[in-house]
Design an enzyme around this catalytic site. Structure first.
Site, PDB file in Angstrom:
ATOM      1  N   ALA A  68       0.869  -1.178   0.000  1.00  0.00           N
ATOM      2  CA  ALA A  68       0.000   0.000   0.000  1.00  0.00           C
ATOM      3  C   ALA A  68       0.903   1.224   0.000  1.00  0.00           C
ATOM      4  CB  ALA A  68      -0.903  -0.018   1.218  1.00  0.00           C
ATOM      5  N   GLY A 111       0.920  -5.032   1.051  1.00  0.00           N
ATOM      6  CA  GLY A 111      -0.333  -5.079   0.305  1.00  0.00           C
ATOM      7  C   GLY A 111      -0.169  -5.679  -1.078  1.00  0.00           C
ATOM      8  N   GLU A 114      -0.488  -9.250  -0.496  1.00  0.00           N
ATOM      9  CA  GLU A 114      -1.901  -9.509  -0.138  1.00  0.00           C
ATOM     10  C   GLU A 114      -2.799  -9.492  -1.382  1.00  0.00           C
ATOM     11  OE1 GLU A 114      -1.851  -6.424   2.933  1.00  0.00           O
ATOM     12  OE2 GLU A 114      -2.675  -7.932   4.286  1.00  0.00           O
ATOM     13  N   GLU A 134       5.235  -5.366   6.813  1.00  0.00           N
ATOM     14  CA  GLU A 134       4.510  -4.354   7.591  1.00  0.00           C
ATOM     15  C   GLU A 134       5.076  -4.212   8.996  1.00  0.00           C
ATOM     16  OE1 GLU A 134       3.123  -6.606   5.686  1.00  0.00           O
ATOM     17  OE2 GLU A 134       1.397  -5.791   4.606  1.00  0.00           O
TER      18      GLU A 134
HETATM   19  N1  DAK Z   1       4.644   3.209  -0.645  1.00  0.00           N
HETATM   20  C1  DAK Z   1       5.010   4.371  -1.212  1.00  0.00           C
HETATM   21  N2  DAK Z   1       6.116   4.523  -1.962  1.00  0.00           N
HETATM   22  C2  DAK Z   1       6.893   3.436  -2.139  1.00  0.00           C
HETATM   23  C3  DAK Z   1       6.582   2.192  -1.568  1.00  0.00           C
HETATM   24  C4  DAK Z   1       5.385   2.094  -0.799  1.00  0.00           C
HETATM   25  N3  DAK Z   1       4.974   0.950  -0.264  1.00  0.00           N
HETATM   26  N4  DAK Z   1       7.550   1.323  -1.922  1.00  0.00           N
HETATM   27  C5  DAK Z   1       8.423   1.989  -2.687  1.00  0.00           C
HETATM   28  N5  DAK Z   1       8.036   3.272  -2.829  1.00  0.00           N
HETATM   29  C6  DAK Z   1       8.714   4.345  -3.561  1.00  0.00           C
HETATM   30  C7  DAK Z   1       9.935   4.833  -2.822  1.00  0.00           C
HETATM   31  O1  DAK Z   1       9.551   5.761  -1.844  1.00  0.00           O
HETATM   32  C8  DAK Z   1      10.750   5.434  -3.940  1.00  0.00           C
HETATM   33  O2  DAK Z   1      10.203   6.685  -4.273  1.00  0.00           O
HETATM   34  P1  DAK Z   1      11.180   7.956  -4.526  1.00  0.00           P
HETATM   35  O3  DAK Z   1      11.971   8.051  -3.297  1.00  0.00           O
HETATM   36  O4  DAK Z   1      12.006   7.549  -5.721  1.00  0.00           O
HETATM   37  O5  DAK Z   1      10.239   9.074  -4.783  1.00  0.00           O
HETATM   38  C9  DAK Z   1      10.453   4.508  -5.097  1.00  0.00           C
HETATM   39  O6  DAK Z   1       9.233   3.836  -4.769  1.00  0.00           O
HETATM   40  C10 DAK Z   1      11.546   3.450  -5.304  1.00  0.00           C
HETATM   41  O7  DAK Z   1      11.744   2.802  -4.049  1.00  0.00           O
HETATM   42  P2  DAK Z   1      13.196   2.620  -3.405  1.00  0.00           P
HETATM   43  O8  DAK Z   1      14.082   3.753  -3.758  1.00  0.00           O
HETATM   44  O9  DAK Z   1      12.988   2.324  -1.965  1.00  0.00           O
HETATM   45  O10 DAK Z   1      13.706   1.332  -4.184  1.00  0.00           O
HETATM   46  P3  DAK Z   1      14.702   0.208  -3.662  1.00  0.00           P
HETATM   47  O11 DAK Z   1      14.974  -0.619  -4.837  1.00  0.00           O
HETATM   48  O12 DAK Z   1      15.860   0.796  -2.935  1.00  0.00           O
HETATM   49  O13 DAK Z   1      13.870  -0.640  -2.572  1.00  0.00           O
HETATM   50  C11 DAK Z   1      11.911  -1.819  -1.768  1.00  0.00           C
HETATM   51  C12 DAK Z   1      12.762  -1.374  -2.996  1.00  0.00           C
HETATM   52  C13 DAK Z   1      10.653  -2.449  -2.298  1.00  0.00           C
HETATM   53  C14 DAK Z   1      12.710  -2.838  -0.962  1.00  0.00           C
HETATM   54  C15 DAK Z   1      11.612  -0.578  -0.879  1.00  0.00           C
HETATM   55  O14 DAK Z   1      11.038   0.434  -1.737  1.00  0.00           O
HETATM   56  C16 DAK Z   1      10.650  -0.868   0.224  1.00  0.00           C
HETATM   57  O15 DAK Z   1      11.007  -1.433   1.245  1.00  0.00           O
HETATM   58  N6  DAK Z   1       9.365  -0.441   0.052  1.00  0.00           N
HETATM   59  C17 DAK Z   1       8.358  -0.512   1.091  1.00  0.00           C
HETATM   60  C18 DAK Z   1       7.892  -1.936   1.252  1.00  0.00           C
HETATM   61  C19 DAK Z   1       6.857  -2.032   2.369  1.00  0.00           C
HETATM   62  O16 DAK Z   1       7.117  -1.755   3.532  1.00  0.00           O
HETATM   63  N7  DAK Z   1       5.643  -2.433   2.012  1.00  0.00           N
HETATM   64  C20 DAK Z   1       4.545  -2.555   2.952  1.00  0.00           C
HETATM   65  C21 DAK Z   1       3.777  -1.255   3.031  1.00  0.00           C
HETATM   66  S1  DAK Z   1       2.413  -1.335   4.213  1.00  0.00           S
HETATM   67  C22 DAK Z   1      -5.221  -2.207   4.132  1.00  0.00           C
HETATM   68  C23 DAK Z   1      -4.801  -2.501   2.881  1.00  0.00           C
HETATM   69  C24 DAK Z   1      -3.469  -2.676   2.612  1.00  0.00           C
HETATM   70  C25 DAK Z   1      -2.532  -2.508   3.593  1.00  0.00           C
HETATM   71  C26 DAK Z   1      -2.945  -2.217   4.847  1.00  0.00           C
HETATM   72  C27 DAK Z   1      -4.291  -2.062   5.135  1.00  0.00           C
HETATM   73  N8  DAK Z   1      -6.582  -2.037   4.434  1.00  0.00           N
HETATM   74  C28 DAK Z   1      -7.560  -2.139   3.329  1.00  0.00           C
HETATM   75  C29 DAK Z   1      -7.093  -1.900   5.737  1.00  0.00           C
HETATM   76  C30 DAK Z   1      -1.137  -2.657   3.251  1.00  0.00           C
HETATM   77  C31 DAK Z   1      -0.133  -2.088   3.926  1.00  0.00           C
HETATM   78  C32 DAK Z   1       1.212  -2.107   3.333  1.00  0.00           C
HETATM   79  O17 DAK Z   1       1.436  -2.649   2.277  1.00  0.00           O
END
Ligand code: DAK
Length: 263
Positions: A68, A111, A114, A134
């Site tokens: 997400a 997400g 998911e 998460e």
């Molecule tokens: N959200 C927003 N931006 C994201 C992102 C994300 N999840 N993942 C990556 N980006 C963006 C980065 O901020 C970066 O943007 P700029 O800085 O260039 O503007 C760009 O994508 C490239 O990312 P990186 O520079 O970080 O790229 P790397 O290759 O170094 O790293 C990575 C890739 C995938 C390992 C890293 O980006 C990362 O760790 N991303 C976050 C992964 C994460 O934590 N995902 C879980 C998020 S929480 C719900 C529904 C859904 C959910 C919850 C509730 N309900 C309906 C109730 C879901 C929650 C989640 O998914």
């Protein structure tokens, strides 16, 4: 002011298969509200079009979806999150009546995973990286990750993944049973489309009845087998009112290929 009109989701009809491609490369396909709106619209189009008999949901080579959009959630309170209409869009995928295949390359995190778990089948490129990170940002999965992984993997393996937030390779995910198939990176989408076309060529009423029965067997509303088995039997009997059942069995007896019409 120049408005960014680039679609976050691309929807194409390829014969009997609806191909939905997530298209926010700048954010690794993070599932923003506009993206989820567009995804919901594409799913609705696929549901309404009887010519679409299977759906492939995909991203780019680099990312299926990295979760997400964290930037949208970051400042929200629990009350605001509860008021968020996001959840119904997720249900749209998991309760979709036609077959769905997630074609995963690169990151499928949070997400993103998911969303793939809400699909019926998962095919992944050998470069795919899966996980529920998460916990690493202080939360937990909120769109089915704990439930679906627990059902798929059992308590210990699910908790290991959910508590560590570790990244899982495509091979490991295959061994665990999170995904169905691993394929070379360059052909992951072709393989997914091929698989979807195979399923789309099956008699659609039987395909959808099987899905309904399998989902009922796994649903919390049908925890006990007798109810799930009863539904399965009813659905099975219902198919005997269809022309496709007649055609399918007749063709078998006549040793020819059946021609199914979805009636
Ligand atoms: N959200 C927003 N931006 C994201 C992102 C994300 N999840 N993942 C990556 N980006 C963006 C980065 O901020 C970066 O943007 P700029 O800085 O260039 O503007 C760009 O994508 C490239 O990312 P990186 O520079 O970080 O790229 P790397 O290759 O170094 O790293 C990575 C890739 C995938 C390992 C890293 O980006 C990362 O760790 N991303 C976050 C992964 C994460 O934590 N995902 C879980 C998020 S929480 C719900 C529904 C859904 C959910 C919850 C509730 N309900 C309906 C109730 C879901 C929650 C989640 O998914």
């Amino acid at each position: 002011m120049i408005l960014d009109t680039k679609p976050s989701v691309i929807f194409e009809k390829k014969g009997a298969v609806g191909l939905i491609t997530l298209n926010r490369p700048e954010a690794l396909n993070a599932l923003s509200h506009p993206l989820m709106d567009e995804l919901e619209k594409a799913m609705d189009d696929c549901a309404a079009d009887s010519a679409v008999r299977a759906v492939v949901l995909s991203g780019s080579q680099k990312a299926f979806a990295a979760g997400a959009d964290i930037s949208e959630m970051e400042g929200l309170s629990s009350k605001e999150m509860r008021l968020d209409p996001h959840l119904s869009r997720w249900d749209k995928v998991s309760t979709f009546p036609k077959p769905t295949i997630a074609a995963i390359s690169g990151y499928a995190l949070g997400g993103g995973l998911e969303l793939a778990l809400a699909c019926d089948l998962r095919i992944a490129s050998e470069t795919a990286v899966l996980g529920q990170p998460e916990i690493l940002i202080g939360v937990m999965p909120g769109a089915g990750g704990t439930v679906r992984l627990a059902r798929l993997l059992g308590r210990a393996k699910a908790l290991e993944i959910l508590w560590t937030g570790k990244k899982i390779s495509a091979r490991e995910a295959l061994e665990l049973g999170i995904i169905n198939r691993v394929v070379p990176a360059e052909s992951f989408l072709d393989e997914a489309m091929k698989w979807a076309r195979e399923i789309a060529a099956m008699p659609p009423l039987a395909v959808m009845a099987i899905k309904k029965s399998v989902l009922s067997a796994l649903s919390p509303d049908y925890p006990d087998h007798p109810k799930a088995l009863k539904l399965e039997r009813e659905l099975f009997y219902d198919l005997f009112d269809s022309e496709d059942q007649k055609e399918g069995m007749k063709a078998f007896i006549e040793k020819r290929k059946p021609k199914f019409r979805g009636k």
